[in-house]
Structures are given as C-alpha cells and as structure tokens.
Motif scaffolding. Structure first.
Motif, PDB file in Angstrom:
ATOM      1  N   VAL A  31       0.838  -1.202   0.000  1.00 46.65           N
ATOM      2  CA  VAL A  31       0.000   0.000   0.000  1.00 46.65           C
ATOM      3  C   VAL A  31       0.869   1.246   0.000  1.00 46.65           C
ATOM      4  CG1 VAL A  31      -1.612   1.349   1.402  1.00 46.65           C
ATOM      5  CG2 VAL A  31      -2.017  -1.076   1.046  1.00 46.65           C
ATOM      6  N   VAL A  32       1.910   1.267   0.826  1.00 48.86           N
ATOM      7  CA  VAL A  32       2.802   2.421   0.884  1.00 48.86           C
ATOM      8  C   VAL A  32       3.495   2.608  -0.464  1.00 48.86           C
ATOM      9  CG1 VAL A  32       4.907   3.338   1.941  1.00 48.86           C
ATOM     10  CG2 VAL A  32       3.150   2.309   3.381  1.00 48.86           C
ATOM     11  N   LYS A  33       4.057   1.534  -1.020  1.00 51.19           N
ATOM     12  CA  LYS A  33       4.753   1.637  -2.305  1.00 51.19           C
ATOM     13  C   LYS A  33       3.813   2.069  -3.425  1.00 51.19           C
ATOM     14  CE  LYS A  33       6.732  -2.463  -2.104  1.00 51.19           C
ATOM     15  NZ  LYS A  33       7.544  -3.649  -2.464  1.00 51.19           N
ATOM     16  N   ASP A  34       2.619   1.481  -3.487  1.00 51.19           N
ATOM     17  CA  ASP A  34       1.668   1.823  -4.545  1.00 51.19           C
ATOM     18  C   ASP A  34       1.283   3.295  -4.495  1.00 51.19           C
ATOM     19  OD1 ASP A  34       1.725  -0.725  -5.541  1.00 51.19           O
ATOM     20  OD2 ASP A  34      -0.209  -1.324  -4.702  1.00 51.19           O
ATOM     21  N   ASN A  35       1.002   3.799  -3.289  1.00 50.65           N
ATOM     22  CA  ASN A  35       0.615   5.199  -3.169  1.00 50.65           C
ATOM     23  C   ASN A  35       1.750   6.136  -3.548  1.00 50.65           C
ATOM     24  OD1 ASN A  35      -2.175   5.711  -2.316  1.00 50.65           O
ATOM     25  ND2 ASN A  35      -1.641   4.298  -0.689  1.00 50.65           N
ATOM     26  N   MET A  36       2.971   5.767  -3.221  1.00 46.70           N
ATOM     27  CA  MET A  36       4.100   6.633  -3.538  1.00 46.70           C
ATOM     28  C   MET A  36       4.495   6.542  -5.013  1.00 46.70           C
ATOM     29  SD  MET A  36       6.405   6.261  -0.110  1.00 46.70           S
ATOM     30  CE  MET A  36       7.497   7.617  -0.508  1.00 46.70           C
ATOM     31  N   VAL A  37       4.490   5.347  -5.572  1.00 51.36           N
ATOM     32  CA  VAL A  37       4.949   5.162  -6.957  1.00 51.36           C
ATOM     33  C   VAL A  37       3.849   5.488  -7.959  1.00 51.36           C
ATOM     34  CG1 VAL A  37       5.782   3.465  -8.624  1.00 51.36           C
ATOM     35  CG2 VAL A  37       6.671   3.447  -6.296  1.00 51.36           C
ATOM     36  N   LYS A  38       2.712   4.852  -7.836  1.00 49.19           N
ATOM     37  CA  LYS A  38       1.647   5.005  -8.828  1.00 49.19           C
ATOM     38  C   LYS A  38       0.880   6.311  -8.678  1.00 49.19           C
ATOM     39  CE  LYS A  38       0.950   0.031  -9.259  1.00 49.19           C
ATOM     40  NZ  LYS A  38       0.075  -1.073  -8.929  1.00 49.19           N
ATOM     41  N   ASN A  39       0.544   6.669  -7.432  1.00 49.10           N
ATOM     42  CA  ASN A  39      -0.293   7.842  -7.201  1.00 49.10           C
ATOM     43  C   ASN A  39       0.503   9.094  -6.859  1.00 49.10           C
ATOM     44  OD1 ASN A  39      -2.388   6.003  -7.521  1.00 49.10           O
ATOM     45  ND2 ASN A  39      -2.646   5.710  -5.328  1.00 49.10           N
ATOM     46  N   GLU A  41       1.654   9.991  -4.060  1.00 48.83           N
ATOM     47  CA  GLU A  41       1.088  10.539  -2.828  1.00 48.83           C
ATOM     48  C   GLU A  41       1.970  10.197  -1.637  1.00 48.83           C
ATOM     49  OE1 GLU A  41      -2.770   8.847  -2.348  1.00 48.83           O
ATOM     50  OE2 GLU A  41      -3.674  10.088  -3.884  1.00 48.83           O
ATOM     51  N   ASN A  42       1.964  11.090  -0.648  1.00 51.49           N
ATOM     52  CA  ASN A  42       2.659  10.837   0.604  1.00 51.49           C
ATOM     53  C   ASN A  42       1.789   9.971   1.508  1.00 51.49           C
ATOM     54  OD1 ASN A  42       4.660  12.557  -0.322  1.00 51.49           O
ATOM     55  ND2 ASN A  42       3.811  14.330   0.717  1.00 51.49           N
ATOM     56  N   VAL A  43       2.420   9.235   2.417  1.00 51.95           N
ATOM     57  CA  VAL A  43       1.701   8.390   3.370  1.00 51.95           C
ATOM     58  C   VAL A  43       2.031   8.905   4.769  1.00 51.95           C
ATOM     59  CG1 VAL A  43       1.405   6.052   4.257  1.00 51.95           C
ATOM     60  CG2 VAL A  43       1.836   6.412   1.821  1.00 51.95           C
ATOM     61  N   SER A  50       6.154  10.181   8.257  1.00 53.93           N
ATOM     62  CA  SER A  50       5.588  10.281   6.917  1.00 53.93           C
ATOM     63  C   SER A  50       6.551   9.702   5.898  1.00 53.93           C
ATOM     64  CB  SER A  50       5.333  11.743   6.556  1.00 53.93           C
ATOM     65  OG  SER A  50       4.500  12.351   7.506  1.00 53.93           O
ATOM     66  N   PHE A  51       6.000   8.906   4.994  1.00 54.82           N
ATOM     67  CA  PHE A  51       6.743   8.450   3.832  1.00 54.82           C
ATOM     68  C   PHE A  51       6.406   9.450   2.740  1.00 54.82           C
ATOM     69  CE2 PHE A  51       6.009   4.655   6.364  1.00 54.82           C
ATOM     70  CZ  PHE A  51       7.265   4.072   6.378  1.00 54.82           C
ATOM     71  N   ILE A  52       7.400  10.221   2.302  1.00 52.38           N
ATOM     72  CA  ILE A  52       7.129  11.305   1.371  1.00 52.38           C
ATOM     73  C   ILE A  52       7.864  11.095   0.056  1.00 52.38           C
ATOM     74  CG2 ILE A  52       6.591  13.006   3.155  1.00 52.38           C
ATOM     75  CD1 ILE A  52       9.420  14.066   2.894  1.00 52.38           C
ATOM     76  N   VAL A  53       7.304  11.702  -0.991  1.00 48.20           N
ATOM     77  CA  VAL A  53       7.914  11.682  -2.313  1.00 48.20           C
ATOM     78  C   VAL A  53       8.628  13.020  -2.486  1.00 48.20           C
ATOM     79  CG1 VAL A  53       7.495  11.542  -4.792  1.00 48.20           C
ATOM     80  CG2 VAL A  53       6.080  10.207  -3.213  1.00 48.20           C
ATOM     81  N   LYS A  54       9.947  12.955  -2.687  1.00 48.92           N
ATOM     82  CA  LYS A  54      10.729  14.168  -2.910  1.00 48.92           C
ATOM     83  C   LYS A  54      11.091  14.259  -4.382  1.00 48.92           C
ATOM     84  CE  LYS A  54      13.028  15.026   1.457  1.00 48.92           C
ATOM     85  NZ  LYS A  54      14.348  15.207   2.087  1.00 48.92           N
ATOM     86  N   LYS A  55      11.002  15.461  -4.911  1.00 45.13           N
ATOM     87  CA  LYS A  55      11.340  15.687  -6.312  1.00 45.13           C
ATOM     88  C   LYS A  55      12.766  16.220  -6.381  1.00 45.13           C
ATOM     89  CE  LYS A  55       8.350  16.824  -9.172  1.00 45.13           C
ATOM     90  NZ  LYS A  55       7.495  17.077 -10.287  1.00 45.13           N
ATOM     91  N   ARG A  56      13.596  15.547  -7.154  1.00 47.28           N
ATOM     92  CA  ARG A  56      14.963  16.001  -7.386  1.00 47.28           C
ATOM     93  C   ARG A  56      14.993  16.738  -8.721  1.00 47.28           C
ATOM     94  NH1 ARG A  56      18.992  13.709  -3.820  1.00 47.28           N
ATOM     95  NH2 ARG A  56      17.713  13.587  -1.935  1.00 47.28           N
ATOM     96  N   ALA A  57      15.546  17.926  -8.715  1.00 47.70           N
ATOM     97  CA  ALA A  57      15.609  18.740  -9.924  1.00 47.70           C
ATOM     98  C   ALA A  57      16.643  18.177 -10.900  1.00 47.70           C
ATOM     99  CB  ALA A  57      15.968  20.176  -9.558  1.00 47.70           C
ATOM    100  N   GLU A  58      16.492  18.550 -12.163  1.00 50.51           N
ATOM    101  CA  GLU A  58      17.467  18.164 -13.172  1.00 50.51           C
ATOM    102  C   GLU A  58      18.809  18.792 -12.815  1.00 50.51           C
ATOM    103  OE1 GLU A  58      17.917  19.875 -17.432  1.00 50.51           O
ATOM    104  OE2 GLU A  58      16.535  18.162 -17.570  1.00 50.51           O
TER     105      GLU A  58
END
Length: 99
Positions: A31-39, A41-43, A50-58
């Motif tokens: 559930v954690v992986k699916d929400n972070m990878v597919k959606n 979304e943070n958990v 919190s399991f968060i998705v961080k965006k790394r710039a180019e």
C-alpha cells in the motif's frame, strides 16, 4: 531488524498466526509503495512519521571514466520524515500529549 524480525515481534505481541502477520506486513508495504509510486502521494502515520515523495531537480553530472558531462533528469525519490514525538523519543526527551 529485518522483515522476518518484525513479523516475529507482531506474532509475539498479538498472538495472531505467523502467516496472517506476514500477509499484513506485506500488504502494508505494498500500500505504501503503490501510493508513492503510482499515485505520487505521501503516506502519513500519526505518531510515527511520513513516507514522502521528494522531487529532485534536473542537474548536470560527470562521467569521470569517460570525462564527459551528463544531464541527470528530474526524478522522484522516496524519503521518510519521522514524527515530532518519534524524534523526541529517540532523543530521550519526554513526549507531550499534544504531539
């Protein structure tokens, strides 16, 4: 601590069957992986973190073996941010009720 250790600890604390505990741990991780990878979304787990998705710039990188410059594209990485009360426990501080 490994996943097997976590499953054993859950079995010891709750008394549920090992296969049920293993299924629950696997389902939680999926559930954690699916929400972070597919959606994308943070958990959030109150009191834990919190399991968060961080965006790394180019950015520009170097291939030192070929002595060339490469462009590393923008991408997302997973990260964990512990809850305030969790950090206080790790530091040995007293946890207040409002955290």
């Amino acid at each position: 601590m490994t996943k097997a250790d976590i499953i054993n600890e859950i079995v010891d604390r709750t008394g549920i069957a090992r296969c049920d505990a293993a299924a629950a741990v696997e389902a939680f991780m999926e559930v954690v992986k699916d929400n972070m990878v597919k959606n994308n979304e943070n958990v959030y787990l109150r009191g834990f973190g919190s399991f968060i998705v961080k965006k790394r710039a180019e950015k520009t990188g170097r291939n030192i073996s070929k002595n060339t410059t490469i462009i590393i594209p923008e991408h997302n990485i997973p990260a964990f941010k512990p809850a305030k009360s969790f950090l206080q426990m790790m530091k040995g501080e007293e946890v207040t009720a409002q955290d």
